[in-house]
Design a protein around this motif. Structure first.
Motif, short mmCIF file in Angstrom:
data_model
loop_
_atom_site.label_atom_id
_atom_site.label_comp_id
_atom_site.label_asym_id
_atom_site.label_seq_id
_atom_site.Cartn_x
_atom_site.Cartn_y
_atom_site.Cartn_z
N ALA A 162 0.73 -1.29 -0.13
CA ALA A 162 -0.11 0.04 -0.11
C ALA A 162 0.70 1.43 -0.09
O ALA A 162 0.35 2.26 -0.22
CB ALA A 162 -1.00 0.12 1.21
N ASP A 163 2.26 1.10 0.24
CA ASP A 163 3.03 2.20 0.34
C ASP A 163 2.92 3.16 -0.96
O ASP A 163 3.31 4.28 -0.69
CB ASP A 163 4.38 1.75 0.77
CG ASP A 163 4.99 0.71 -0.07
OD1 ASP A 163 4.15 0.25 -0.83
OD2 ASP A 163 6.34 0.88 -0.27
N LYS A 164 2.91 2.62 -2.01
CA LYS A 164 3.09 3.49 -3.34
C LYS A 164 1.75 4.36 -3.46
O LYS A 164 1.86 5.12 -4.02
CB LYS A 164 3.04 2.32 -4.43
CG LYS A 164 1.93 1.66 -4.90
CD LYS A 164 2.07 0.39 -5.89
CE LYS A 164 0.95 -0.43 -5.95
NZ LYS A 164 1.10 -1.30 -7.31
N ASP B 119 2.25 7.05 -0.91
CA ASP B 119 3.44 7.84 -1.48
C ASP B 119 2.85 8.88 -2.46
O ASP B 119 3.40 9.94 -2.53
CB ASP B 119 4.79 6.97 -2.01
CG ASP B 119 5.42 6.54 -0.85
OD1 ASP B 119 5.20 6.87 0.21
OD2 ASP B 119 6.53 5.36 -1.37
N ARG B 120 1.79 8.06 -3.19
CA ARG B 120 1.47 9.22 -4.27
C ARG B 120 0.54 10.14 -3.68
O ARG B 120 0.55 11.38 -4.10
CB ARG B 120 0.69 8.27 -5.49
CG ARG B 120 -0.07 9.06 -6.58
CD ARG B 120 -0.64 8.04 -7.40
NE ARG B 120 -1.20 8.60 -8.64
CZ ARG B 120 -2.37 8.61 -9.11
NH1 ARG B 120 -2.87 7.16 -8.65
NH2 ARG B 120 -3.01 9.03 -10.10
N PHE B 121 -0.07 9.83 -2.87
CA PHE B 121 -1.19 10.94 -2.06
C PHE B 121 -0.27 11.94 -1.57
O PHE B 121 -0.78 13.10 -1.64
CB PHE B 121 -2.04 10.08 -1.19
CG PHE B 121 -3.19 11.02 -0.60
CD1 PHE B 121 -4.57 10.78 -1.29
CD2 PHE B 121 -3.15 12.02 0.15
CE1 PHE B 121 -5.50 11.55 -0.91
CE2 PHE B 121 -4.16 12.60 0.84
CZ PHE B 121 -5.33 12.40 0.38
N PHE B 122 0.76 11.46 -0.92
CA PHE B 122 1.56 12.50 -0.15
C PHE B 122 2.00 13.28 -1.11
O PHE B 122 2.35 14.63 -0.81
CB PHE B 122 2.67 11.48 0.53
CG PHE B 122 3.36 12.44 1.71
CD1 PHE B 122 3.11 12.30 2.76
CD2 PHE B 122 4.71 12.82 1.42
CE1 PHE B 122 3.55 12.79 4.12
CE2 PHE B 122 5.49 13.43 2.51
CZ PHE B 122 4.90 13.49 3.50
N ALA B 123 2.67 12.80 -2.35
CA ALA B 123 3.30 13.71 -3.43
C ALA B 123 2.10 14.68 -3.86
O ALA B 123 2.41 15.85 -3.98
CB ALA B 123 3.79 12.90 -4.49
N LEU B 124 1.01 14.16 -4.23
CA LEU B 124 -0.14 15.25 -4.49
C LEU B 124 -0.43 16.10 -3.40
O LEU B 124 -0.42 17.33 -4.02
CB LEU B 124 -1.21 14.33 -4.78
CG LEU B 124 -1.11 13.60 -6.31
CD1 LEU B 124 -2.37 12.62 -6.21
CD2 LEU B 124 -1.20 14.38 -7.37
#
Length: 244
Positions: free
Chosen positions: A78-80, A83-88
């Motif tokens: 689930a980390d990907k 990480d994507r949400f974090f980047a957005l």
């Protein structure tokens, strides 16, 4: 469907131009997470607040990201998505106050939970060794939205200041003056355990993924209590292990 599967589906609909797609403002509106449950709304608001914290000084360090992963329990695979949400969230032009107000609304009856969130943001801000002026202003603003007054904010901030030895002042962590009596130390320790024990957070409805926040707080309290009692030549009687 697990929380992280909901996140994956949510992000997928955004990328594919369906669902809530239409702008970052839509995907980061905490109210859009409520159909996924209180857990999703709270967790993703924390993700957004943490991402904003990391970018407050204009630079996101590797250590800040690692610190976030340490505080939030992310299941394998689930980390990907996270990480994507974090980047957005770092790119989102919307203010952080929306997320902070959502967290306060969800846990208005649990100041200890709000303190754990603020602790996590402080941990992220200090991951690179110092708190920048922009980060401190961000933390103060979040604290104000959470309902903490200036005195309480300064007390929480003091708990994260590193001494020249690289350690935190155990008295500051416990919220005590160095001349506190042994009885005051024991009484304060028992109160802090009662307020911040992970089991209490579970009872308040904090999602399992965020138990790392409560565990980190409990470990900090136990370490401070042990250091104070050992320095005084007394034997510490811990009420909860750091790993709890």
């Amino acid at each position: 469907m697990s929380l992280w599967q909901k996140i994956a589906d949510f992000l997928g609909s955004f990328s594919d131009g369906t669902g809530l797609a239409g702008g970052l403002a839509s995907i980061f509106d905490p109210d859009n997470w409520l159909p996924g449950g209180r857990d999703a709304a709270f967790t993703m608001s924390i993700v957004a607040l943490s991402a904003k914290m990391a970018v407050a000084d204009g630079v996101v360090s590797r250590r800040e990201v690692i610190t976030f992963h340490r505080l939030v329990d992310i299941p394998e695979g689930a980390d990907k998505h996270l990480d994507r949400f974090f980047a957005l969230a770092q790119q989102d032009v919307a203010g952080f106050d929306t997320y902070a107000r959502k967290v306060r609304k969800l846990f208005a009856d649990s100041p200890a939970t709000l303190e754990h969130v603020l602790d996590a943001l402080f941990e992220i801000s200090t991951a690179d060794g110092l708190v920048h002026e922009e980060e401190l202003a961000y933390l103060a603003a979040v604290s104000d939205i959470f309902g903490f007054d200036t005195v309480r904010f300064e007390q929480i901030a003091a708990q994260h200041v590193l001494l020249p030895s690289g350690h935190r002042d155990p008295y500051a962590v416990l919220g005590l003056a160095p001349d506190a009596t042994d009885e005051e130390v024991r009484r304060t320790y028992r109160r802090l355990v009662s307020e911040h024990h992970p089991d209490r957070m579970v009872a308040k409805g904090v999602p399992e993924e965020l138990m790392g926040l409560a565990s980190a707080k409990m470990a900090s309290i136990n370490t401070a209590y042990r250091e104070v009692t050992q320095a005084r030549g007394t034997r510490p009687v811990l009420l909860a292990s750091p790993a709890t």
